[in-house]
Design an enzyme around this catalytic site. Structure first.
Site, PDB file in Angstrom:
ATOM      1  N   THR A  38      -6.764 -12.256   2.698  1.00  0.00           N
ATOM      2  CA  THR A  38      -7.926 -11.687   2.006  1.00  0.00           C
ATOM      3  C   THR A  38      -8.928 -12.766   1.600  1.00  0.00           C
ATOM      4  O   THR A  38      -9.984 -12.448   1.062  1.00  0.00           O
ATOM      5  CB  THR A  38      -7.487 -10.933   0.743  1.00  0.00           C
ATOM      6  OG1 THR A  38      -6.779 -11.837  -0.115  1.00  0.00           O
ATOM      7  CG2 THR A  38      -6.601  -9.757   1.090  1.00  0.00           C
TER       8      THR A  38
ATOM      9  N   GLN B 293       2.023  -6.651  -3.629  1.00  0.00           N
ATOM     10  CA  GLN B 293       2.392  -6.671  -2.206  1.00  0.00           C
ATOM     11  C   GLN B 293       3.713  -5.909  -2.005  1.00  0.00           C
ATOM     12  O   GLN B 293       3.945  -4.921  -2.670  1.00  0.00           O
ATOM     13  CB  GLN B 293       2.469  -8.105  -1.674  1.00  0.00           C
ATOM     14  CG  GLN B 293       1.121  -8.781  -1.539  1.00  0.00           C
ATOM     15  CD  GLN B 293       0.743  -9.549  -2.778  1.00  0.00           C
ATOM     16  OE1 GLN B 293       1.562  -9.965  -3.563  1.00  0.00           O
ATOM     17  NE2 GLN B 293      -0.545  -9.765  -2.953  1.00  0.00           N
TER      18      GLN B 293
ATOM     19  N   GLY C 232       0.610  14.145  -3.721  1.00  0.00           N
ATOM     20  CA  GLY C 232      -0.829  13.930  -3.639  1.00  0.00           C
ATOM     21  C   GLY C 232      -1.209  12.686  -4.413  1.00  0.00           C
ATOM     22  O   GLY C 232      -0.360  12.041  -5.034  1.00  0.00           O
TER      23      GLY C 232
ATOM     24  N   ASP D 131       0.819  -1.220   0.000  1.00  0.00           N
ATOM     25  CA  ASP D 131       0.000   0.000   0.000  1.00  0.00           C
ATOM     26  C   ASP D 131       0.850   1.265   0.000  1.00  0.00           C
ATOM     27  O   ASP D 131       0.426   2.312   0.497  1.00  0.00           O
ATOM     28  CB  ASP D 131      -0.956   0.018   1.206  1.00  0.00           C
ATOM     29  CG  ASP D 131      -1.722  -1.281   1.357  1.00  0.00           C
ATOM     30  OD1 ASP D 131      -2.343  -1.700   0.368  1.00  0.00           O
ATOM     31  OD2 ASP D 131      -1.685  -1.884   2.446  1.00  0.00           O
TER      32      ASP D 131
ATOM     33  N   THR E 189       2.668 -12.829   2.499  1.00  0.00           N
ATOM     34  CA  THR E 189       1.896 -13.319   1.364  1.00  0.00           C
ATOM     35  C   THR E 189       2.472 -14.658   0.910  1.00  0.00           C
ATOM     36  O   THR E 189       3.395 -15.191   1.522  1.00  0.00           O
ATOM     37  CB  THR E 189       1.891 -12.282   0.226  1.00  0.00           C
ATOM     38  OG1 THR E 189       0.898 -12.640  -0.738  1.00  0.00           O
ATOM     39  CG2 THR E 189       3.247 -12.146  -0.428  1.00  0.00           C
TER      40      THR E 189
ATOM     41  N   GLY F 261      -4.442  -4.846  -4.542  1.00  0.00           N
ATOM     42  CA  GLY F 261      -5.022  -3.812  -5.380  1.00  0.00           C
ATOM     43  C   GLY F 261      -4.118  -2.602  -5.506  1.00  0.00           C
ATOM     44  O   GLY F 261      -3.527  -2.156  -4.524  1.00  0.00           O
ATOM     45  N   HIS F 262      -3.979  -2.107  -6.734  1.00  0.00           N
ATOM     46  CA  HIS F 262      -3.261  -0.859  -6.976  1.00  0.00           C
ATOM     47  C   HIS F 262      -4.280   0.224  -7.299  1.00  0.00           C
ATOM     48  O   HIS F 262      -5.026   0.108  -8.267  1.00  0.00           O
ATOM     49  CB  HIS F 262      -2.278  -1.011  -8.145  1.00  0.00           C
ATOM     50  CG  HIS F 262      -1.076  -1.813  -7.812  1.00  0.00           C
ATOM     51  ND1 HIS F 262      -0.180  -2.253  -8.765  1.00  0.00           N
ATOM     52  CD2 HIS F 262      -0.604  -2.260  -6.632  1.00  0.00           C
ATOM     53  CE1 HIS F 262       0.792  -2.936  -8.186  1.00  0.00           C
ATOM     54  NE2 HIS F 262       0.553  -2.957  -6.893  1.00  0.00           N
TER      55      HIS F 262
ATOM     56  N   LYS G 123       2.400   2.160  -5.133  1.00  0.00           N
ATOM     57  CA  LYS G 123       3.125   1.674  -6.311  1.00  0.00           C
ATOM     58  C   LYS G 123       2.348   1.918  -7.595  1.00  0.00           C
ATOM     59  O   LYS G 123       2.933   2.252  -8.629  1.00  0.00           O
ATOM     60  CB  LYS G 123       3.409   0.175  -6.159  1.00  0.00           C
ATOM     61  CG  LYS G 123       4.280  -0.189  -4.969  1.00  0.00           C
ATOM     62  CD  LYS G 123       4.548  -1.673  -4.905  1.00  0.00           C
ATOM     63  CE  LYS G 123       3.331  -2.498  -4.585  1.00  0.00           C
ATOM     64  NZ  LYS G 123       2.770  -2.231  -3.248  1.00  0.00           N
ATOM     65  N   GLY G 124       1.031   1.726  -7.533  1.00  0.00           N
ATOM     66  CA  GLY G 124       0.223   1.867  -8.739  1.00  0.00           C
ATOM     67  C   GLY G 124       0.319   3.246  -9.350  1.00  0.00           C
ATOM     68  O   GLY G 124       0.455   3.401 -10.574  1.00  0.00           O
TER      69      GLY G 124
END
Length: 424
Positions: free
Chosen positions: A129, A223, A413, A11, A238, A38-39, A14-15
């Site tokens: 998850t 991850q 941001g 989290d 993971t 999730g990204h 990275k995306g």
């Protein structure tokens, strides 16, 4: 080939970084994990969460490869593609997706095994998850699983139904609440038929041919380092290898072809699930930081645990990955604080450790703190290095000195354009 890795417990943003730099690449290749990660990316002002799709999917010129090291849930991938096609009004994006024929499939029974292991008092609870990722990797290693390329086989339907029927009986015997086996099979088969619309091939050949023709490839990790199955905070990790070297295995690329390794870290820490977290915050300040930072799972919406930046763990992650360039995110979330702490070491039984593997840290570890003056400048209002507040510059300089690598990018941001390139 360049690689982009998360350096904490995930989290890190990275995306967004991949989305920003993707335009300079010809191929974006995902090398590990599954739909459990999730990204989140802001595209044209809208927040989009990618689970299996590589983050170059928004660019028409980019090939997006889901590599051999990834485990693919056909239902999740179909839902993600169809949702993105609708959101972007882009029916052609399906032609930009390439699947490794050697990637393993997540069978529909696996999520019920995941639930059983997570909820049964006979097994360790780690806070997964429940997407069936661990059972998929387990059966991959046992050589009992099916792969993407198998869906093109004449025996695929019969083989899968036999496996599902056996597992369904076993899960029923364990009193798991599970749909009828025929329903599971039909839904799975329909989703597999959708995968046939995508290009299925030996993706390692595509990547290596691209590199030999001087094309640019970016390997995208899911991850993050401290969740690596071997080097992370085991057992609260993971089910795949998440460090940079895993990109070579997961994509079939020689380490000799790796160039830049980008490491992404927040200006503080978060993690989801169980496990030790020496710098964790609780109470009102934790709640405020969590709300301000939007620290809730991209897929699960679970509240993330939050804490201050952990430098010993960050040094460990930088070492494991061989990071060449650092990306600092979420410094904007700390804006307005009177002081910003960093854990610079652990005191454990009278010993001081400035670099520590997660397995070394236990309940006896006590953080050693260094406090920095806070900054009070809305970072999303600035767009060049000269405008970065001096307090944040000191914070960044300290990280560069301690980690021996430059901070290349500073996120200001959540939006794609809210990024400053630092250095010369």
């Amino acid at each position: 080939m360049d690689i982009l890795i998360g350096l904490q417990w995930g989290d890190e943003g990275k995306g967004k970084i991949i989305d920003l730099i993707s335009r300079d690449y010809d191929i974006i290749a995902r090398f590990n994990g599954g739909a459990n990660a999730g990204h989140s990316i802001y595209h044209k002002g809208k927040r989009v969460t990618l689970k299996l799709l590589p983050s170059g999917i928004f660019y028409p010129h980019i090939k997006n490869i889901i590599g051999t090291g990834v485990v693919i849930d056909p239902l999740a991938l179909r839902a993600e593609v169809e949702q993105l096609q609708a959101d972007l009004s882009d029916a052609d994006l399906i032609h930009r997706i390439i699947l490794s024929a050697k990637a393993h499939l997540v069978l529909p029974t696996y999520r019920y095994w995941d639930m059983y292991f997570e909820e049964s008092p006979q097994y360790r609870t780690i806070g997964t998850t429940k997407n069936g990722i661990a059972p998929t990797y387990s059966n991959k290693i046992l050589r009992h699983n099916v792969r993407v390329g198998d869906i093109l086989s004449n025996n695929f339907e019969a083989d899968v139904f036999q496996v599902l029927k056996k597992q369904h009986l076993e899960l029923q015997a364990l009193e798991q609440d599970i749909p009828a086996v025929q329903e599971l099979f039909d839904n799975f088969l329909n989703a597999c038929n959708f995968l046939k619309k995508l290009q299925i091939t030996d993706t390692e050949i595509i990547i290596n041919e691209a590199l030999s023709n001087n094309k640019k490839v970016l390997a995208e990790g899911a991850q993050a380092t401290l969740l690596d199955i071997d080097h992370g905070s085991y057992p609260y990790v993971t089910s795949s290898n998440t460090i940079a070297s895993a990109a070579c295995v997961g994509l079939g690329v020689s380490p000799r072809l790796v160039d830049k390794i980008y490491g992404v870290t927040k200006a503080y820490c978060t993690r989801v699930g169980n496990g030790l977290f020496p710098t964790e915050l609780t109470g009102t300040l934790a709640d405020e930081l969590r709300e301000k930072g939007g620290e809730f799972g991209s897929n699960t919406k679970r509240p993330r645990r939050v804490g201050w930046l952990d430098l010993p763990a960050l040094k460990y992650a930088v070492m494991l990955n061989g990071v060449t360039d650092l990306v600092l995110t979420k410094a904007d979330i700390l804006n307005g604080m009177s002081e910003v702490p960093i854990c610079t070491a652990y005191e454990i039984n009278g010993n001081t450790k400035t670099l520590a593997a997660p397995s070394f840290v236990d309940d006896a570890a006590r953080p050693v703190w260094k406090f920095f003056d806070g900054w009070d400048t809305p970072l999303n209002k600035i767009n060049q290095q000269a405008q970065v507040p001096k307090e944040l510059k000191l914070f960044i300089s300290f990280l560069e000195e301690e980690l021996k690598i430059p901070v290349k990018y500073l996120s200001t941001g959540p939006q794609r354009e809210e990024m400053i390139i630092l250095g010369n």
